[in-house]
Motif scaffolding. Structure first.
Motif, PDB file in Angstrom:
ATOM      1  N   LYS A 106      -2.388  -0.036  -9.932  1.00 39.08           N
ATOM      2  CA  LYS A 106      -3.553  -0.110  -9.102  1.00 39.08           C
ATOM      3  C   LYS A 106      -3.051  -1.512  -9.203  1.00 39.08           C
ATOM      4  CE  LYS A 106      -8.172  -1.014 -11.827  1.00 39.08           C
ATOM      5  NZ  LYS A 106      -9.079  -0.167 -12.926  1.00 39.08           N
ATOM      6  N   LEU A 153      -5.685  -0.430   2.641  1.00 37.26           N
ATOM      7  CA  LEU A 153      -6.039  -0.399   0.645  1.00 37.26           C
ATOM      8  C   LEU A 153      -7.462  -0.025   0.149  1.00 37.26           C
ATOM      9  CD1 LEU A 153      -4.833  -2.366  -0.781  1.00 37.26           C
ATOM     10  CD2 LEU A 153      -7.041  -3.721   0.714  1.00 37.26           C
ATOM     11  N   ALA A 157       1.980   1.735  -3.234  1.00 38.36           N
ATOM     12  CA  ALA A 157       1.389   2.052  -4.485  1.00 38.36           C
ATOM     13  C   ALA A 157       0.544   3.230  -3.986  1.00 38.36           C
ATOM     14  CB  ALA A 157      -0.202   1.560  -4.401  1.00 38.36           C
ATOM     15  N   THR A 214      -6.523   4.295  -0.896  1.00 37.03           N
ATOM     16  CA  THR A 214      -5.510   3.466  -1.857  1.00 37.03           C
ATOM     17  C   THR A 214      -6.295   3.039  -3.121  1.00 37.03           C
ATOM     18  OG1 THR A 214      -3.951   3.473  -0.141  1.00 37.03           O
ATOM     19  CG2 THR A 214      -2.991   3.400  -2.079  1.00 37.03           C
ATOM     20  N   LEU A 215      -6.629   2.983  -3.073  1.00 40.81           N
ATOM     21  CA  LEU A 215      -7.263   2.260  -4.243  1.00 40.81           C
ATOM     22  C   LEU A 215      -8.768   2.484  -4.923  1.00 40.81           C
ATOM     23  CD1 LEU A 215      -8.384  -1.915  -3.290  1.00 40.81           C
ATOM     24  CD2 LEU A 215      -6.719  -0.483  -5.087  1.00 40.81           C
ATOM     25  N   THR A 216      -9.169   4.142  -3.911  1.00 42.19           N
ATOM     26  CA  THR A 216      -9.789   4.718  -3.659  1.00 42.19           C
ATOM     27  C   THR A 216      -9.519   6.315  -4.878  1.00 42.19           C
ATOM     28  OG1 THR A 216     -11.786   4.108  -1.746  1.00 42.19           O
ATOM     29  CG2 THR A 216     -12.091   6.727  -3.162  1.00 42.19           C
ATOM     30  N   ILE A 254       0.916  -1.136   0.079  1.00 40.17           N
ATOM     31  CA  ILE A 254      -0.062   0.519   0.306  1.00 40.17           C
ATOM     32  C   ILE A 254       1.446   1.141   0.154  1.00 40.17           C
ATOM     33  CG2 ILE A 254      -1.408   1.344   1.310  1.00 40.17           C
ATOM     34  CD1 ILE A 254      -2.583  -1.263   2.037  1.00 40.17           C
ATOM     35  N   LEU A 276     -16.510   1.969  -3.979  1.00 41.78           N
ATOM     36  CA  LEU A 276     -15.539   1.292  -3.249  1.00 41.78           C
ATOM     37  C   LEU A 276     -16.158   1.874  -1.601  1.00 41.78           C
ATOM     38  CD1 LEU A 276     -11.138   0.855  -4.837  1.00 41.78           C
ATOM     39  CD2 LEU A 276     -13.268  -1.311  -3.885  1.00 41.78           C
ATOM     40  N   ILE A 293      -6.642   5.791  -6.582  1.00 39.86           N
ATOM     41  CA  ILE A 293      -6.183   4.870  -7.888  1.00 39.86           C
ATOM     42  C   ILE A 293      -7.474   5.190  -9.068  1.00 39.86           C
ATOM     43  CG2 ILE A 293      -5.897   3.115  -9.205  1.00 39.86           C
ATOM     44  CD1 ILE A 293      -4.222   2.758  -6.672  1.00 39.86           C
ATOM     45  N   HIS A 294      -8.400   5.309  -8.111  1.00 41.56           N
ATOM     46  CA  HIS A 294      -9.917   5.347  -9.589  1.00 41.56           C
ATOM     47  C   HIS A 294      -9.509   6.858  -9.586  1.00 41.56           C
ATOM     48  CE1 HIS A 294     -11.294   0.810 -10.418  1.00 41.56           C
ATOM     49  NE2 HIS A 294     -11.115   0.573  -8.521  1.00 41.56           N
ATOM     50  N   LEU A 311      -1.828  -3.420  -5.849  1.00 42.16           N
ATOM     51  CA  LEU A 311      -2.496  -3.794  -5.148  1.00 42.16           C
ATOM     52  C   LEU A 311      -3.162  -5.276  -5.595  1.00 42.16           C
ATOM     53  CD1 LEU A 311      -3.258  -0.499  -3.832  1.00 42.16           C
ATOM     54  CD2 LEU A 311      -1.257  -1.707  -3.349  1.00 42.16           C
ATOM     55  N   GLY A 312      -3.431  -5.457  -7.043  1.00 47.46           N
ATOM     56  CA  GLY A 312      -4.703  -6.266  -7.516  1.00 47.46           C
ATOM     57  C   GLY A 312      -4.666  -7.594  -6.917  1.00 47.46           C
TER      58      GLY A 312
END
Length: 619
Positions: free
Chosen positions: A45, A64, A32, A67-69, A29, A84, A71-72, A48-49
């Motif tokens: 992305k 997580l 990323a 961080t993914l939020t 994380i 998410l 990224i999107h 972390l996939g």
């Protein structure tokens, strides 16, 4: 740890390979997040996939998801980001029961940010109002300004209805305050009275001790209203109809502002100066100044505007030109440019396409300087947003529209491949031509007559499934269901005056000039907003984000003293424009219920209400 970002990322990834869970996931994380800082969202992305979220502790899972939020959002995928951060898809809502206050605050603020990006300002404001008392001073002040920005983005009708129905005092107070700002923007005296009454009703409200800056200026605005207004308009020649339409709108707004005053006596003087003779413009302008004008509205003709732009000295009084010049001019102090330019539409289309997560655009326009300006403005803005223009079709007249569309869609390439295949096989084969597949939407820059011919051609050349966005040029200003059925499904932007429910000023103008040509309706609206601008110029220049909710769009003044417009959107259905909602309005009852965990955390601000103690809900 290496100081070089690339080396640091590499080191984090290598360490994660030998670390136990959740340390391994935490290292990934971090890596990323560094990749995001480097503008490498796709790499982040992919990194972390492979992370298995089901085995993570609550805090690592929250990190997580956050961080993914991000990224999107970086990849222009705000709908995926919303899924998410606002649902339990990855277990975030369940994990929230075990998170500490700081992490919950971080999630709330990120959730509000995502809702704002997706146009759900009501849900964003509600989340921010809840989390506000749990924030430290600086963060709380920033959050309070965002609450204000969210609420004034709501349509007037929604604000008024919500202010009358919401039963939570803190939220109701915010809604009423936003309604006072928007609903009374044309009546400064009434606005002041309503603000005083609000402060009596809500003495302990969060906003009472620190009013939004825009409202703090209202009293000063009321005391410094221009008393002598000069209108510089051509009263003769070919621009006379346009000038009259602007004047009708200006005066309608002026008389409407007087009707709500207890004392209808007005000391405001409005004087019109004829600017038909271009050679006399400088003398006419100087005469208006000598006559004591506090503010000048005009000129309308671009030649006269250029004479002001060529001035090397500050203008003696604030001047709102009713046109725009995009050349290499250094704008003199006190000059503001307000116009209905094709560039405004083009930038609005780019914003709309970005919201819809489109990436590849095709553009179709007629070969003339006006439409080329729109195309160039769109292409520049779209490419800045990392979009691609994958096809262009320009045409001189109706006779070569079809060829332009075929070239844009590359249909002829499909036909050529079929011909080559026939030659190879030596026999006829069944063949269905295909268009190119790398177009997410078409930006159509066309008049209604042109668009009625173009849309069927797009369907004929297998582009019926491609969304079409257009500017205001596609709508005549008057619904014509018999002839506009060919335009069904096209989304277009235009001024609120033509798309939204008529307000009192518009109704009064139609009564005063019932036979007015509808082709000049946009200029009527421009006159209304010219009046509003002159009364709120101080507010808009001191607080650029304050906003004026006008007949020609939501207005603000940019750093170059140009009036920028955010337009309304409609879709053509059954040959008629149907207004599209400006925002996504979430019902107040639709929040997921959650009764423990984060509900129990104490606020950092001792003034938190009982509701905030017991109603902690994540969305």
């Amino acid at each position: 740890m290496a100081s070089n970002p690339a080396a640091t990322i590499k080191s984090l990834i290598e360490r994660s390979q030998n670390a136990p869970s959740p340390e391994a996931e935490q290292l990934l994380i971090q890596a990323a997040q560094l990749l995001l800082d480097q503008g490498k969202a796709e790499e982040a992305k992919r990194l972390l996939g492979a992370v298995n979220a089901t085995a993570l502790d609550s805090d690592t899972l929250a990190s997580l998801v956050l961080t993914l939020t991000d990224i999107h959002l970086a990849l222009n995928e705000p709908l995926q980001a919303e899924e998410l951060i606002t649902t339990d898809r990855m277990g975030l809502l369940t994990a929230s029961n075990d998170l500490n206050s700081d992490r919950l605050n971080e999630i709330s603020l990120k959730r509000a940010q995502v809702w704002e990006i997706n146009g759900n300002y009501l849900a964003a404001a509600r989340e921010r109002i809840f989390v506000g008392p749990m924030l430290e001073t600086d963060a709380a002040n920033t959050n309070q300004q965002m609450i204000w920005n969210d609420l004034i983005a709501l349509p007037n009708d929604s604000l008024q209805a919500l202010a009358q129905t919401v039963a939570v005092p803190e939220f109701q107070g915010w809604l009423e305050l936003a309604w006072i700002y928007k609903g009374y923007q044309d009546q400064l005296d009434q606005q002041l009275q309503q603000l005083d009454q609000w402060q009596l009703r809500y003495p302990g409200h969060t906003a009472a001790t620190q009013l939004p800056e825009a409202l703090r200026l209202v009293r000063e605005l009321s005391e410094n209203q221009p008393q002598n207004i000069a209108l510089l308009l051509p009263t003769q020649g070919r621009f006379r109809p346009a000038a009259e339409a602007i004047l009708h709108g200006f005066m309608s707004a002026h008389y409407a502002s007087l009707q709500d005053r207890e004392n209808t006596e007005s000391n405001i003087s409005i004087r019109v100066y004829d600017t038909s003779d271009l050679k006399q413009f400088t003398a006419t302008y100087q005469q208006a100044v000598a006559d004591g004008a506090d503010i000048i509205i005009g000129p309308l003709q671009k030649e006269n505007l250029r004479s002001l732009l060529n001035s090397t000295d500050p203008l003696p009084v604030a001047t709102i030109a009713l046109n725009q010049e995009l050349g290499p001019f250094e704008v003199p102090v006190n000059l503001y440019q307000f116009g209905l330019s094709p560039e405004d539409d083009a930038l609005e289309v780019a914003r709309r396409a970005l919201q819809k997560q489109y990436h590849n655009a095709a553009v179709m326009f007629q070969n003339n300087p006006w439409w080329e300006r729109a195309y160039l403005a769109f292409a520049e803005q779209w490419q800045q947003e990392k979009g691609r223009v994958t096809g262009i079709a320009s045409y001189d007249d109706q006779s070569n529209m079809a060829n332009g569309i075929k070239d844009m869609l590359l249909v002829q390439h499909s036909e050529l491949r079929a011909k080559q295949l026939r030659n190879i096989l030596g026999k006829n084969i069944e063949f269905q031509p295909r268009r190119r597949q790398d177009i997410d939407f078409i930006y159509l820059i066309a008049t209604p007559d042109q668009a009625r011919q173009i849309r069927p051609l797009l369907d004929f050349y297998y582009a019926e499934a491609i969304p079409v966005l257009a500017g205001s040029q596609i709508f005549s200003g008057k619904a014509n269901p018999k002839t506009d059925r060919d335009l069904n499904g096209i989304e277009f932007c235009d001024i609120p005056w033509l798309l939204e429910k008529p307000d009192a000023i518009q109704q009064a103008l139609k009564q005063a000039w019932p036979t007015a040509d509808h082709r000049y309706s946009r200029l009527n609206a421009m006159g209304v907003d010219a009046y509003r601008l002159q009364s709120r110029l101080q507010l808009l220049t001191q607080i650029p984000d304050a906003g004026l909710f006008g007949a020609t769009g939501n207005l603000n003044i940019g750093i170059d003293n140009r009036v920028q417009r955010e337009l309304s959107w409609a879709v053509i259905k059954n040959g008629r424009p149907e207004l599209l909602p400006r925002i996504t309005e979430t019902e107040l009852e639709d929040r997921p219920q959650q009764t423990e965990g984060p509900d129990a955390r104490p606020p950092k601000n001792a003034q938190a209400t009982d509701r905030q103690e017991t109603d902690r809900q994540p969305g």
